[in-house]
Design a protein around this motif. Structure first.
Motif, PDB file in Angstrom:
ATOM      1  N   LEU A   1      25.940 -63.579  12.191  1.00 28.74           N
ATOM      2  CA  LEU A   1      26.448 -64.732  11.227  1.00 28.74           C
ATOM      3  C   LEU A   1      27.872 -64.270  10.627  1.00 28.74           C
ATOM      4  O   LEU A   1      28.125 -65.058   9.582  1.00 28.74           O
ATOM      5  CB  LEU A   1      25.358 -65.174  10.125  1.00 28.74           C
ATOM      6  CG  LEU A   1      24.330 -66.235  10.659  1.00 28.74           C
ATOM      7  CD1 LEU A   1      23.347 -66.454   9.632  1.00 28.74           C
ATOM      8  CD2 LEU A   1      24.938 -67.578  11.220  1.00 28.74           C
ATOM      9  N   GLY A   2      28.104 -62.998  10.638  1.00 27.39           N
ATOM     10  CA  GLY A   2      29.375 -62.599   9.925  1.00 27.39           C
ATOM     11  C   GLY A   2      30.445 -63.426   9.998  1.00 27.39           C
ATOM     12  O   GLY A   2      31.083 -63.680   8.914  1.00 27.39           O
ATOM     13  N   ALA A   3      30.930 -63.847  11.056  1.00 26.00           N
ATOM     14  CA  ALA A   3      32.000 -64.532  11.476  1.00 26.00           C
ATOM     15  C   ALA A   3      32.122 -65.754  10.750  1.00 26.00           C
ATOM     16  O   ALA A   3      32.997 -66.386  10.259  1.00 26.00           O
ATOM     17  CB  ALA A   3      32.726 -64.696  12.604  1.00 26.00           C
ATOM     18  N   PHE A   4      30.724 -66.435  10.900  1.00 30.60           N
ATOM     19  CA  PHE A   4      30.671 -67.605  10.191  1.00 30.60           C
ATOM     20  C   PHE A   4      30.736 -67.880   8.709  1.00 30.60           C
ATOM     21  O   PHE A   4      31.438 -68.564   8.305  1.00 30.60           O
ATOM     22  CB  PHE A   4      29.171 -68.229  10.743  1.00 30.60           C
ATOM     23  CG  PHE A   4      28.897 -69.570  10.182  1.00 30.60           C
ATOM     24  CD1 PHE A   4      29.290 -70.672  10.389  1.00 30.60           C
ATOM     25  CD2 PHE A   4      27.481 -69.693   9.186  1.00 30.60           C
ATOM     26  CE1 PHE A   4      28.818 -71.836   9.640  1.00 30.60           C
ATOM     27  CE2 PHE A   4      27.095 -70.617   8.512  1.00 30.60           C
ATOM     28  CZ  PHE A   4      27.927 -71.783   8.728  1.00 30.60           C
ATOM     29  N   VAL A   5      30.109 -66.911   8.144  1.00 30.47           N
ATOM     30  CA  VAL A   5      30.207 -66.763   6.605  1.00 30.47           C
ATOM     31  C   VAL A   5      31.548 -66.421   6.278  1.00 30.47           C
ATOM     32  O   VAL A   5      31.754 -67.012   5.328  1.00 30.47           O
ATOM     33  CB  VAL A   5      29.155 -65.697   6.200  1.00 30.47           C
ATOM     34  CG1 VAL A   5      29.286 -65.615   4.575  1.00 30.47           C
ATOM     35  CG2 VAL A   5      27.564 -66.021   6.538  1.00 30.47           C
ATOM     36  N   ALA A   6      32.321 -65.555   6.805  1.00 28.61           N
ATOM     37  CA  ALA A   6      33.498 -65.269   6.596  1.00 28.61           C
ATOM     38  C   ALA A   6      34.356 -66.651   6.753  1.00 28.61           C
ATOM     39  O   ALA A   6      35.499 -66.480   5.796  1.00 28.61           O
ATOM     40  CB  ALA A   6      34.145 -64.251   7.373  1.00 28.61           C
ATOM     41  N   SER A   7      34.119 -67.226   7.636  1.00 25.20           N
ATOM     42  CA  SER A   7      35.049 -68.522   7.559  1.00 25.20           C
ATOM     43  C   SER A   7      34.771 -69.771   6.552  1.00 25.20           C
ATOM     44  O   SER A   7      35.254 -70.691   6.393  1.00 25.20           O
ATOM     45  CB  SER A   7      34.671 -69.427   9.117  1.00 25.20           C
ATOM     46  OG  SER A   7      33.357 -69.906   9.164  1.00 25.20           O
ATOM     47  N   LEU A   8      33.602 -69.692   5.914  1.00 29.65           N
ATOM     48  CA  LEU A   8      33.266 -70.605   4.759  1.00 29.65           C
ATOM     49  C   LEU A   8      34.181 -70.234   3.526  1.00 29.65           C
ATOM     50  O   LEU A   8      34.604 -69.050   3.054  1.00 29.65           O
ATOM     51  CB  LEU A   8      31.776 -70.351   4.243  1.00 29.65           C
ATOM     52  CG  LEU A   8      30.798 -70.735   5.600  1.00 29.65           C
ATOM     53  CD1 LEU A   8      29.462 -70.469   4.882  1.00 29.65           C
ATOM     54  CD2 LEU A   8      30.729 -72.036   5.803  1.00 29.65           C
ATOM     55  N   ALA A   9      34.608 -71.530   2.967  1.00 32.13           N
ATOM     56  CA  ALA A   9      35.407 -71.467   1.728  1.00 32.13           C
ATOM     57  C   ALA A   9      34.808 -70.648   0.625  1.00 32.13           C
ATOM     58  O   ALA A   9      35.308 -69.849   0.027  1.00 32.13           O
ATOM     59  CB  ALA A   9      35.668 -72.636   1.253  1.00 32.13           C
ATOM     60  N   ASP A  10      33.336 -70.595   0.434  1.00 32.76           N
ATOM     61  CA  ASP A  10      32.582 -69.941  -0.719  1.00 32.76           C
ATOM     62  C   ASP A  10      31.956 -68.809  -0.194  1.00 32.76           C
ATOM     63  O   ASP A  10      31.347 -68.037  -0.921  1.00 32.76           O
ATOM     64  CB  ASP A  10      31.692 -70.826  -1.332  1.00 32.76           C
ATOM     65  CG  ASP A  10      32.687 -72.162  -2.031  1.00 32.76           C
ATOM     66  OD1 ASP A  10      33.577 -71.814  -2.651  1.00 32.76           O
ATOM     67  OD2 ASP A  10      31.862 -73.184  -2.109  1.00 32.76           O
ATOM     68  N   GLY A  11      32.026 -68.158   1.149  1.00 30.47           N
ATOM     69  CA  GLY A  11      31.437 -67.174   1.696  1.00 30.47           C
ATOM     70  C   GLY A  11      29.801 -66.986   1.242  1.00 30.47           C
ATOM     71  O   GLY A  11      29.263 -68.195   1.494  1.00 30.47           O
ATOM     72  N   LEU A  12      29.643 -65.993   0.636  1.00 32.09           N
ATOM     73  CA  LEU A  12      28.322 -65.863   0.353  1.00 32.09           C
ATOM     74  C   LEU A  12      27.772 -66.620  -0.966  1.00 32.09           C
ATOM     75  O   LEU A  12      26.595 -66.845  -1.016  1.00 32.09           O
ATOM     76  CB  LEU A  12      28.072 -64.303  -0.138  1.00 32.09           C
ATOM     77  CG  LEU A  12      27.994 -63.246   0.832  1.00 32.09           C
ATOM     78  CD1 LEU A  12      28.053 -61.868   0.334  1.00 32.09           C
ATOM     79  CD2 LEU A  12      26.954 -63.506   1.887  1.00 32.09           C
ATOM     80  N   ASN A  13      28.816 -67.229  -1.583  1.00 37.52           N
ATOM     81  CA  ASN A  13      28.451 -68.254  -2.681  1.00 37.52           C
ATOM     82  C   ASN A  13      28.225 -69.708  -1.980  1.00 37.52           C
ATOM     83  O   ASN A  13      27.960 -70.723  -2.731  1.00 37.52           O
ATOM     84  CB  ASN A  13      29.466 -68.273  -3.728  1.00 37.52           C
ATOM     85  CG  ASN A  13      29.725 -66.751  -4.318  1.00 37.52           C
ATOM     86  OD1 ASN A  13      28.553 -66.124  -4.650  1.00 37.52           O
ATOM     87  ND2 ASN A  13      30.806 -66.579  -4.705  1.00 37.52           N
ATOM     88  N   THR A  14      28.313 -69.954  -0.754  1.00 42.13           N
ATOM     89  CA  THR A  14      28.011 -71.295  -0.237  1.00 42.13           C
ATOM     90  C   THR A  14      26.589 -71.682  -0.649  1.00 42.13           C
ATOM     91  O   THR A  14      25.477 -71.042  -0.250  1.00 42.13           O
ATOM     92  CB  THR A  14      27.981 -71.231   1.279  1.00 42.13           C
ATOM     93  OG1 THR A  14      29.244 -70.626   1.636  1.00 42.13           O
ATOM     94  CG2 THR A  14      27.896 -72.618   1.872  1.00 42.13           C
ATOM     95  N   GLN A  15      26.520 -72.757  -1.042  1.00 43.55           N
ATOM     96  CA  GLN A  15      25.203 -73.599  -1.538  1.00 43.55           C
ATOM     97  C   GLN A  15      24.492 -74.016  -0.448  1.00 43.55           C
ATOM     98  O   GLN A  15      24.945 -74.763   0.584  1.00 43.55           O
ATOM     99  CB  GLN A  15      25.057 -74.369  -2.476  1.00 43.55           C
ATOM    100  CG  GLN A  15      23.933 -74.730  -3.181  1.00 43.55           C
ATOM    101  CD  GLN A  15      23.488 -73.819  -4.348  1.00 43.55           C
ATOM    102  OE1 GLN A  15      24.004 -73.299  -4.801  1.00 43.55           O
ATOM    103  NE2 GLN A  15      22.081 -74.141  -4.454  1.00 43.55           N
ATOM    104  N   LEU A  16      23.347 -73.645  -0.294  1.00 41.49           N
ATOM    105  CA  LEU A  16      22.250 -74.291   0.962  1.00 41.49           C
ATOM    106  C   LEU A  16      21.648 -75.364   0.318  1.00 41.49           C
ATOM    107  O   LEU A  16      21.066 -75.274  -0.698  1.00 41.49           O
ATOM    108  CB  LEU A  16      21.275 -73.202   1.611  1.00 41.49           C
ATOM    109  CG  LEU A  16      22.128 -72.208   2.414  1.00 41.49           C
ATOM    110  CD1 LEU A  16      21.100 -71.266   2.920  1.00 41.49           C
ATOM    111  CD2 LEU A  16      22.941 -72.632   3.321  1.00 41.49           C
ATOM    112  N   GLY A  17      21.142 -76.238   1.217  1.00 36.49           N
ATOM    113  CA  GLY A  17      20.117 -77.436   0.830  1.00 36.49           C
ATOM    114  C   GLY A  17      18.839 -77.125   0.851  1.00 36.49           C
ATOM    115  O   GLY A  17      18.561 -75.783   0.905  1.00 36.49           O
TER     116      GLY A  17
END
Length: 560
Positions: A444-460
């Motif tokens: 999941l490294g590449a996927f998370v790195a591509s997110l605008a908020d990275g590790l701070n991305t909020q999940l539902g």
């Protein structure tokens, strides 16, 4: 009143947790009420005596205004201070006890057998931790505190009035205890059924509201949205009907207490009039007596609300009590000798609700660093074996020993939080570099790195926002963060497509080097990363072999 026996264990828990504070709260509440009655009575006596003393110069000069005035100030200060400390002590003690009850209740519902039942009705725990526990606070704050104050007030009024005329004091005590306690008890009996209906209706309304909000998409697709709204409306009408019944009972009880109070006050006026005519008491003392009677009914009136809620409290006690009585603590298993990761000898285990053993005289030895597949049909005992190794199911046998283990269940548990928050559950002190490394190892490294908020991305809720494969990889990354030497995986690729499953397994095998790995599965692809195969049927091992002993076709026979 039926069900009062259910309150005794709850009271034992209350007074076992905070005995001094709870008793002190009742004492301070009593001081508050008696100070108020004393303040009212002394003020009336002082005003009346001052008026009479002012009729002549001689009596005015000889009248001592300082002692009564000082007494009034003292009682006023005592009433204010004791009222403050009453609120402070009683509420602090109650909240502390309820917090203890909540923790104990949560721990009991977290037990494996209870959690399995809870999954069928997940809203139940929320209601028990909130509504039912909150209902128990009225048992102390609205029943025992005012009851203690009421009994002390009746005794105080009886003594004070008995000093004027013994029969007068005795009669007032009898009326206060008979009517003051009798009417609230009658209200408690009458309101029990309606209060239970209200509690059950409120729970149903909350559950249906949660179902409506959380499952509105499914309800709409199934054409059940209007039916769910109608069910919610019925629950609301059910609660409203119960509220109307309770309001009628409360109004009648209040009216009854008011009539008794008025009658007692009228009778007291007649009695003090006779005593004044006979010369037994003077006008200031008569005013004192009437005002004591006037204030003596206050704590009995406070019992009304507690009596009305007694039915709800009893229902809550019945719901909470079974979980409070069971106090089973899960313990870590003993560590096996060096070189062994798991060592079981003649181990049997069964669930509380089943008489048949889920594991039957199982013996197993697994060396450190081994990768072992436990294969068998659904219900054969694979998951039970893992629960025994985790210490979640009690087992009996000659030896039940295992290294500290971490379990990745078939169901991916993610929470409404950030990616970081979900990962930190496994290792709270991990930094971002460790988290990203675990995510990379899980794919999941590449996927998370591509997110605008990275590790701070909020999940539902439940990991909403991730696909099934991504959610499984996130759970795998959480496993990678643990330092346990024994990893247990229950159907790790169930529900994943072939390409995703192969990638997850390859990463798992690479990361599990040097650790002991046990995989419960009925899939060939999961067992392929293990060198040793154990077959289990009806709670017992039937075969144990390595892949070197048989070809893959025979080794994985029967697997999908």
């Amino acid at each position: 009143m039926k069900g009062l026996h259910a309150l005794r264990p709850i009271l034992d828990l209350f007074f076992h947790a905070k005995p001094v504070a709870l008793v002190l709260g009742i004492v301070i509440a009593t001081i508050t009420v008696i100070s108020g009655i004393g303040l009212l009575g002394l003020s009336g006596w002082f005003i009346t005596a001052t008026a009479i003393a002012g009729l002549s110069v001689a009596t005015a000069i000889g009248f001592d205004v300082f002692a009564p005035a000082a007494g009034i100030r003292l009682l006023a200060i005592m009433r204010t201070v004791s009222r403050y400390f009453e609120r402070l002590v009683t509420h602090d003690a109650t909240l502390a006890v309820l917090a203890t009850l909540r923790e104990k209740l949560f721990r009991q519902w977290a037990r494996p057998s209870a959690a399995k039942v809870l999954l069928l009705r997940p809203a139940r725990l929320l209601f028990r931790l909130t509504a039912d526990i909150d209902a128990l606070d009225s048992l102390y704050l609205r029943v025992f505190v005012p009851m203690g104050a009421a009994l002390a007030t009746a005794l105080f009024a009886g003594i004070a009035l008995g000093l004027m005329q013994s029969l007068f004091g005795f009669a007032v005590v009898i009326v206060l205890l008979t009517a003051g306690l009798g009417l609230p008890l009658l209200a408690a009996k009458k309101s029990g059924r309606a209060m239970r209906r209200r509690a059950k209706g409120t729970e149903a309304m909350r559950a249906r509201t949660i179902d409506l909000v959380a499952g509105q998409t499914e309800l709409l697709m199934a054409g059940r949205l209007d039916a769910q709204c109608a069910a919610l409306s019925r629950a609301d009408h059910y609660v409203a009907a119960a509220d109307r019944d309770l309001n009628r009972i409360e109004i009648r009880t209040g009216a009854g207490l008011g009539i008794v109070h008025a009658a007692l006050l009228a009778g007291s006026l007649i009695v003090v009039g006779w005593l004044m005519r006979d010369g037994s008491i003077n006008a200031p003392v008569a005013a004192l007596a009437v005002l004591i009677v006037l204030g003596a009914m206050e704590p009995f009136s406070a019992l009304r609300r507690g009596a009305m809620e007694l039915g709800r409290t009893i229902l809550a006690a019945r719901r909470v009590l079974p979980r409070q009585e069971k106090d089973v603590e899960l313990r870590s298993l003993p560590v096996p000798p060096a070189g062994k990761a798991v060592l079981l000898e003649s181990v049997s285990a069964h669930y509380e609700e089943d008489e048949k053993a889920a594991l039957n005289a199982v013996s197993l030895a697994i060396a450190e660093g081994e990768h072992v597949a436990i294969v068998g049909r659904s219900g054969s005992g694979k998951s039970t074996l893992f629960k025994v190794l985790m210490g979640e199911v009690a087992a009996r046998g000659k030896r039940v020993e295992a290294l500290p283990a971490r379990l990745l269940t078939q169901r991916t548990e993610l929470f409404q939080d950030t990616l970081r928050g979900n990962l930190l559950l496994a290792k709270p002190d991990a930094d971002d570099a460790e988290l990203m490394a675990a995510l990379a190892d899980a794919g999941l490294g590449a996927f998370v790195a591509s997110l605008a908020d990275g590790l701070n991305t909020q999940l539902g809720e439940g990991g909403l926002g991730l696909s099934g494969g991504q959610a499984r990889r996130l759970a795998l990354a959480r496993l990678f963060l643990t330092d346990a030497p024994l990893w247990l995986l229950d159907e790790p690729t169930e529900g994943l497509d072939g390409e995703t499953a192969r990638d997850v397994l390859a990463r798992l095998k690479q990361r599990a080097e040097g650790r002991t790995l046990l995989i419960a599965t009925h899939l060939r692809q999961d067992a392929m990363i293990c060198e040793r195969i154990l077959r289990i049927e009806q709670g017992a091992f039937t075969e144990s072999y390595t892949r070197n002993q048989k070809g893959d076709d025979l080794c994985f026979a029967g697997l999908k």
